[in-house]
Design a protein around this motif. Structure first.
Motif, PDB file in Angstrom:
ATOM      1  N   LYS A   2      84.372  58.404  56.339  1.00  0.00           N
ATOM      2  CA  LYS A   2      85.371  57.610  56.919  1.00  0.00           C
ATOM      3  C   LYS A   2      86.548  58.093  56.537  1.00  0.00           C
ATOM      4  O   LYS A   2      87.002  57.919  55.555  1.00  0.00           O
ATOM      5  CB  LYS A   2      85.132  56.229  57.073  1.00  0.00           C
ATOM      6  CG  LYS A   2      86.127  55.493  58.154  1.00  0.00           C
ATOM      7  CD  LYS A   2      85.805  53.744  57.908  1.00  0.00           C
ATOM      8  CE  LYS A   2      86.759  53.212  58.847  1.00  0.00           C
ATOM      9  NZ  LYS A   2      86.452  51.742  58.828  1.00  0.00           N
ATOM     10  N   ASN A  89      84.987  58.721  61.956  1.00  0.00           N
ATOM     11  CA  ASN A  89      84.021  57.948  61.364  1.00  0.00           C
ATOM     12  C   ASN A  89      82.731  58.259  61.446  1.00  0.00           C
ATOM     13  O   ASN A  89      82.346  58.556  62.864  1.00  0.00           O
ATOM     14  CB  ASN A  89      84.124  56.387  61.783  1.00  0.00           C
ATOM     15  CG  ASN A  89      85.615  55.858  61.445  1.00  0.00           C
ATOM     16  OD1 ASN A  89      86.216  56.303  60.455  1.00  0.00           O
ATOM     17  ND2 ASN A  89      86.155  55.029  62.333  1.00  0.00           N
ATOM     18  N   GLU A  90      81.699  58.410  60.645  1.00  0.00           N
ATOM     19  CA  GLU A  90      80.278  58.595  60.888  1.00  0.00           C
ATOM     20  C   GLU A  90      79.781  57.196  61.068  1.00  0.00           C
ATOM     21  O   GLU A  90      80.011  56.505  60.285  1.00  0.00           O
ATOM     22  CB  GLU A  90      79.745  59.350  59.515  1.00  0.00           C
ATOM     23  CG  GLU A  90      78.231  59.519  59.879  1.00  0.00           C
ATOM     24  CD  GLU A  90      77.583  60.030  58.495  1.00  0.00           C
ATOM     25  OE1 GLU A  90      76.446  60.566  58.630  1.00  0.00           O
ATOM     26  OE2 GLU A  90      78.368  60.461  57.429  1.00  0.00           O
ATOM     27  N   ILE A  91      78.947  57.118  61.974  1.00  0.00           N
ATOM     28  CA  ILE A  91      78.341  55.802  62.354  1.00  0.00           C
ATOM     29  C   ILE A  91      76.939  55.964  62.087  1.00  0.00           C
ATOM     30  O   ILE A  91      76.482  56.308  61.036  1.00  0.00           O
ATOM     31  CB  ILE A  91      78.636  55.159  63.918  1.00  0.00           C
ATOM     32  CG1 ILE A  91      78.572  56.382  64.828  1.00  0.00           C
ATOM     33  CG2 ILE A  91      79.841  54.615  63.704  1.00  0.00           C
ATOM     34  CD1 ILE A  91      78.928  55.950  66.128  1.00  0.00           C
ATOM     35  N   TRP A  95      75.771  60.519  64.125  1.00  0.00           N
ATOM     36  CA  TRP A  95      76.906  60.118  65.397  1.00  0.00           C
ATOM     37  C   TRP A  95      78.090  60.243  64.600  1.00  0.00           C
ATOM     38  O   TRP A  95      78.303  59.284  63.439  1.00  0.00           O
ATOM     39  CB  TRP A  95      76.366  58.990  66.197  1.00  0.00           C
ATOM     40  CG  TRP A  95      75.305  59.505  67.253  1.00  0.00           C
ATOM     41  CD1 TRP A  95      74.162  59.771  66.983  1.00  0.00           C
ATOM     42  CD2 TRP A  95      75.630  59.900  68.416  1.00  0.00           C
ATOM     43  NE1 TRP A  95      73.457  60.288  68.436  1.00  0.00           N
ATOM     44  CE2 TRP A  95      74.326  60.303  69.217  1.00  0.00           C
ATOM     45  CE3 TRP A  95      76.742  59.909  69.444  1.00  0.00           C
ATOM     46  CZ2 TRP A  95      74.318  60.740  70.640  1.00  0.00           C
ATOM     47  CZ3 TRP A  95      76.863  60.550  70.712  1.00  0.00           C
ATOM     48  CH2 TRP A  95      75.626  60.733  71.195  1.00  0.00           C
ATOM     49  N   ILE A  96      79.194  60.464  65.212  1.00  0.00           N
ATOM     50  CA  ILE A  96      80.505  60.155  64.692  1.00  0.00           C
ATOM     51  C   ILE A  96      81.278  59.552  65.933  1.00  0.00           C
ATOM     52  O   ILE A  96      80.929  59.756  67.217  1.00  0.00           O
ATOM     53  CB  ILE A  96      81.311  61.684  64.359  1.00  0.00           C
ATOM     54  CG1 ILE A  96      81.331  62.391  65.248  1.00  0.00           C
ATOM     55  CG2 ILE A  96      80.380  62.027  62.817  1.00  0.00           C
ATOM     56  CD1 ILE A  96      82.456  63.557  64.974  1.00  0.00           C
ATOM     57  N   GLU A  97      82.458  58.994  65.457  1.00  0.00           N
ATOM     58  CA  GLU A  97      83.398  58.383  66.399  1.00  0.00           C
ATOM     59  C   GLU A  97      84.899  58.913  66.203  1.00  0.00           C
ATOM     60  O   GLU A  97      85.047  59.245  64.907  1.00  0.00           O
ATOM     61  CB  GLU A  97      83.353  57.026  66.820  1.00  0.00           C
ATOM     62  CG  GLU A  97      83.810  56.361  65.452  1.00  0.00           C
ATOM     63  CD  GLU A  97      83.864  54.671  65.505  1.00  0.00           C
ATOM     64  OE1 GLU A  97      83.452  54.270  66.731  1.00  0.00           O
ATOM     65  OE2 GLU A  97      84.058  53.875  64.539  1.00  0.00           O
ATOM     66  N   LEU A  99      88.726  58.464  67.034  1.00  0.00           N
ATOM     67  CA  LEU A  99      89.613  57.296  67.879  1.00  0.00           C
ATOM     68  C   LEU A  99      91.043  57.137  67.074  1.00  0.00           C
ATOM     69  O   LEU A  99      91.216  57.847  66.193  1.00  0.00           O
ATOM     70  CB  LEU A  99      88.761  56.097  67.766  1.00  0.00           C
ATOM     71  CG  LEU A  99      88.548  55.454  66.377  1.00  0.00           C
ATOM     72  CD1 LEU A  99      88.266  54.093  66.587  1.00  0.00           C
ATOM     73  CD2 LEU A  99      87.390  56.042  65.727  1.00  0.00           C
ATOM     74  N   GLU A 105      88.878  56.827  72.584  1.00  0.00           N
ATOM     75  CA  GLU A 105      87.706  56.829  71.571  1.00  0.00           C
ATOM     76  C   GLU A 105      86.820  57.867  71.968  1.00  0.00           C
ATOM     77  O   GLU A 105      86.382  57.811  73.250  1.00  0.00           O
ATOM     78  CB  GLU A 105      87.024  55.411  71.441  1.00  0.00           C
ATOM     79  CG  GLU A 105      85.719  55.503  70.770  1.00  0.00           C
ATOM     80  CD  GLU A 105      85.072  53.845  70.694  1.00  0.00           C
ATOM     81  OE1 GLU A 105      84.085  53.999  70.439  1.00  0.00           O
ATOM     82  OE2 GLU A 105      86.041  52.992  70.775  1.00  0.00           O
ATOM     83  N   TYR A 106      86.229  58.470  71.365  1.00  0.00           N
ATOM     84  CA  TYR A 106      85.212  59.463  71.513  1.00  0.00           C
ATOM     85  C   TYR A 106      84.033  59.409  70.593  1.00  0.00           C
ATOM     86  O   TYR A 106      84.306  58.980  69.314  1.00  0.00           O
ATOM     87  CB  TYR A 106      85.508  60.970  71.275  1.00  0.00           C
ATOM     88  CG  TYR A 106      86.662  61.669  72.121  1.00  0.00           C
ATOM     89  CD1 TYR A 106      86.384  62.330  73.334  1.00  0.00           C
ATOM     90  CD2 TYR A 106      88.087  61.548  71.963  1.00  0.00           C
ATOM     91  CE1 TYR A 106      87.258  62.856  74.107  1.00  0.00           C
ATOM     92  CE2 TYR A 106      88.811  61.896  72.626  1.00  0.00           C
ATOM     93  CZ  TYR A 106      88.714  62.524  73.952  1.00  0.00           C
ATOM     94  OH  TYR A 106      89.606  62.922  74.537  1.00  0.00           O
ATOM     95  N   LYS A 107      82.595  59.385  71.193  1.00  0.00           N
ATOM     96  CA  LYS A 107      81.536  59.330  70.534  1.00  0.00           C
ATOM     97  C   LYS A 107      80.672  60.547  70.661  1.00  0.00           C
ATOM     98  O   LYS A 107      80.590  60.729  71.718  1.00  0.00           O
ATOM     99  CB  LYS A 107      80.849  58.087  70.622  1.00  0.00           C
ATOM    100  CG  LYS A 107      81.354  56.778  70.147  1.00  0.00           C
ATOM    101  CD  LYS A 107      80.429  55.683  70.414  1.00  0.00           C
ATOM    102  CE  LYS A 107      81.133  54.261  69.877  1.00  0.00           C
ATOM    103  NZ  LYS A 107      80.222  53.087  70.146  1.00  0.00           N
ATOM    104  N   MET A 108      80.080  61.306  69.872  1.00  0.00           N
ATOM    105  CA  MET A 108      79.670  62.521  69.850  1.00  0.00           C
ATOM    106  C   MET A 108      78.459  62.741  68.778  1.00  0.00           C
ATOM    107  O   MET A 108      78.547  62.204  67.569  1.00  0.00           O
ATOM    108  CB  MET A 108      80.719  63.640  69.918  1.00  0.00           C
ATOM    109  CG  MET A 108      81.382  63.866  68.408  1.00  0.00           C
ATOM    110  SD  MET A 108      82.539  65.275  68.692  1.00  0.00           S
ATOM    111  CE  MET A 108      81.543  66.764  68.722  1.00  0.00           C
TER     112      MET A 108
END
Length: 373
Positions: A2, A89-91, A95-97, A99, A105-108
């Motif tokens: 993060k 941020n790694e979720i 996956w990462i976001e 923002l 906000e992007y999630k990829m």
């Protein structure tokens, strides 16, 4: 992982890495950049298995870790991001976001950092300093010579680097050839270069093209090499290029000026005339004919499919008449990298190579082979 990064601090480097990460390889992971967060900042790495890059940048690190992210998508997101402060941020499940603190906000999907190829260890290398602007100029005066894409010979795909002692002067030299032309550029040093005493090395042209993007400063950089890699170091960035294997052809006999006679011509006038003469050239008809005669140069171009043209220039020529043909693009490329007002053209006869250099700056020399008329 993060982190909070500043857009302007990494947007430029991500832009420069697009050619490395965008190059086709058999590994999908090479399309990614590896971001590794530590307590002191972030490391960004990229490689196409021939050219490797690593750089260190400041960031606020809330949670350490590593993730590989598609380089093209990451750059596209960050370059147009509406805020300077960006949170990554790694979720879950790689996956990462990406923002900001408002409503962007992007999630990829990321990639496993453990799959990212290792960057070679280049700690045991002796470096010497050179101005970035000087080395950039040397690269640009050699990599413009490109060979056939599928050509496998190393001297076609690479630039030869060697350390020489000439007339008591230590020089760093780069040489490039495609078999029909050659470019040589030297950089002089008062003190002996602290480079390997081994024979010269062959550096990939595409690697040097990638490296050239990082020479955007007039500060000193460090360069060095070992048996496997050529390395450039800046304050916070390192570029590593895997050397090409093979032998570079003996070239020194072809740059010998002893038997040639010289003609001095205004560079810009000659360049513009050759550009006009190139209008009717094509893949099948690349040549133009140079007719040197008393106090004049007549250049003509003939293409039975398109047309013909000719143009005359007054020059200082007091030798026997000479008719010789050249690939006009080779001459234009050479004149474009010379910055002096005048160039010196050295000729022997219609079958021998033509040598071209600037009137004042003798560090660069071009050799162009004639064509059959």
């Amino acid at each position: 992982m993060k982190i909070k990064i500043i857009k302007k601090e990494i947007s430029d480097v991500l832009s420069k890495l697009q050619t490395i990460a965008g190059r086709k390889t058999n590994l999908a992971i090479t399309t990614a950049v590896l971001i590794r967060a530590t307590d002191s900042g972030i490391n960004i790495s990229s490689t196409d298995m021939e050219t490797g890059f690593t750089g260190f940048y400041s960031a606020e690190v809330e949670r350490e870790g590593a993730i590989a992210i598609n380089a093209k998508m990451l750059f596209e997101i960050i370059k147009d991001f509406p805020n300077e402060e960006i949170y990554i941020n790694e979720i879950d499940n790689l996956w990462i976001e990406i923002l900001n603190q408002n409503n962007v906000e992007y999630k990829m999907a990321g990639m496993n950092p453990d799959d990212f190829p290792g960057i070679p260890d280049v700690e045991n290398i002796t470096y010497f300093d050179i101005k970035a602007s000087v080395f950039k100029d040397m690269i640009e005066k050699t990599i413009f010579i490109t060979g056939i894409t599928e050509e496998k010979r190393p001297h076609i795909n690479g630039v030869y680097l060697e350390k020489i002692l000439e007339d008591g002067i230590n020089k760093l030299r780069l040489v490039s050839t495609d078999g029909s032309r050659l470019a040589k550029v030297d950089c002089e040093y008062e003190n002996a270069l602290e480079l390997s005493e081994e024979p010269g090395i062959i550096i990939s042209k595409k690697g040097l093209s990638d490296l050239n993007k990082f020479l955007d400063t007039n500060k000193n950089i460090k360069i060095g090499y070992n048996n496997s890699n050529f390395v450039l170091k800046k304050e916070n960035e390192t570029v590593i290029i895997r050397l090409l294997e093979g032998n570079f052809p003996e070239y020194k006999y072809i740059i010998d000026k002893k038997e040639a006679f010289s003609i001095t011509i205004e560079r810009q006038k000659l360049l513009m005339m050759l550009k006009r003469m190139s209008i009717f050239t094509s893949d099948n008809f690349k040549g133009v004919i140079f007719n040197f005669d008393k106090e004049k140069l007549l250049v003509s171009s003939t293409n039975p499919d398109l047309g013909e043209s000719k143009e005359e220039m007054i020059i200082n020529y007091d030798f026997d008449p000479l008719e010789i043909a050249f690939n006009v693009r080779y001459f234009i490329d050479t004149l474009n990298v010379i910055k002096d007002d005048n160039v010196i053209i050295m000729l022997i006869n219609e079958k021998s190579p033509c040598l071209v250099e600037a009137e004042n700056n003798k560090n660069f020399l071009s050799v162009i082979m004639p064509m059959r008329i």
